[in-house]
Design an enzyme around this catalytic site. Structure first.
Site, short mmCIF file in Angstrom:
data_model
loop_
_atom_site.label_atom_id
_atom_site.label_comp_id
_atom_site.label_asym_id
_atom_site.label_seq_id
_atom_site.Cartn_x
_atom_site.Cartn_y
_atom_site.Cartn_z
N GLY A 102 0.79 -1.22 0.00
CA GLY A 102 0.00 0.00 0.00
C GLY A 102 0.82 1.27 0.00
CG LEU A 112 -2.95 -2.71 -2.62
CD1 LEU A 112 -2.97 -1.90 -3.90
CD2 LEU A 112 -3.33 -1.84 -1.42
CG ASP A 113 0.82 -3.06 -3.66
OD1 ASP A 113 0.81 -2.74 -4.86
OD2 ASP A 113 0.78 -2.22 -2.74
CB ALA A 114 -1.30 -9.68 -3.39
#
Length: 293
Positions: A210, A236-238
């Site tokens: 994040g 998110l960001d995964a």
């Protein structure tokens, strides 16, 4: 006019494949290419015992085959069918790939990509840059690339994303690069651009997902900071990680020092990940990747 480079002098065909692992896969592919007169210039293999999958990337000189890429695809389809649940692709290095870049206020990654393409270091043509602020317009247009400003008001981000999708999809790019684009793609765009949308996150994921990761890293007192290039997914960001790198920091570094030093890592990690993607070196399986360097 758009920025880009010429195809490489030696035209090659790149074959990538993943399938359930078993005996004889390498022999089957090598035999197929040898029977056709194919001159293999590069070959990579990976057998993953955890998933029971086999992965390979083969590069063949185009001038060694008596037929073109379309017939190669047709013939290789039969090979892949023999191997069962295979996922495969054949690309032609004589066909330039295309990308669209999405940016916000932070422009260091954009500057780096524009420079690398201008110098012929990345095998890609930049069709457009889309920014939710106007500060990138001058540098983008100086490189001969169209710039589109799409504001993102808090009250109607859906309309903004619809406009971005329209601008991107008209180019049907091979890569959609989020070069510090500080907006979260909605799930429908993640799905539409799956395997093509790439993000550079200013943290060594999965740490500090994040916003403001450098400031959170400073508050935590970490001794290493890094950056991660990954494919974009709804989480998110995964998404599947393509490349990562780190640098050492210490107690004397402020959060602002970390931001400044981290920009260098972000540039390098994004450039490496993008190159490997464009060269068909990245095979995705679930939330993991196999990268043939």
């Amino acid at each position: 006019m758009t920025a880009g480079i010429e195809p490489p002098n030696e035209r090659q065909y790149v074959i990538t494949l993943s399938c359930s692992d078993t005996t004889g896969i390498v022999a089957r592919i090598a035999g197929f290419l040898a029977d056709a007169g194919g001159w293999i210039t590069e070959a990579g293999y990976h057998s993953d015992p955890a998933t029971g999958r086999f992965f390979t990337r083969q590069v063949v000189r185009a001038d060694s085959l008596p037929f073109g890429v379309e017939e190669l695809r047709e013939r290789f389809a039969a090979v892949a069918a023999d191997l069962g649940d295979a996922t495969w692709n054949v690309t032609d290095t004589g066909v330039i790939k295309h990308m669209v870049i999405l940016v916000s206020r932070e422009l260091h990654c954009l500057h780096d990509l524009l420079g690398r393409v201008a110098l012929g270091e990345l095998p890609v043509q930049i069709d457009a840059v889309i920014g939710n602020h106007e500060n990138a317009a001058e540098i983008v247009e100086a490189h001969g690339v169209p710039f589109h400003h799409v504001p993102f008001p808090e009250t109607d981000k859906a309309a903004a994303f619809a406009e971005v999708r329209k601008l991107v999809d008209q180019h049907d790019p091979d890569a959609v690069v989020l070069a510090r684009f500080m907006q979260i793609l909605p799930p429908e765009l993640c799905d539409a651009w799956a395997g093509r949308a790439m993000n550079i996150h200013h943290s060594f994921l999965p740490s500090f997902v994040g916003a403001r990761p450098y400031h959170r890293a400073h508050a935590r007192g970490v001794k290493l900071i890094g950056a991660t290039c990954h494919y974009v997914t709804p989480e998110l960001d995964a998404g599947p990680i393509i490349e990562q790198d780190v640098i050492r920091v210490d107690h004397s570094d402020t959060a602002e020092d970390m931001v400044r030093r981290g920009r260098d890592i972000e540039r390098l990690v994004l450039a490496r990940g993008l190159r490997w993607h464009l060269e068909d070196r990245v095979l995705v399986h679930g939330n993991r990747t196999v990268v043939f360097h």
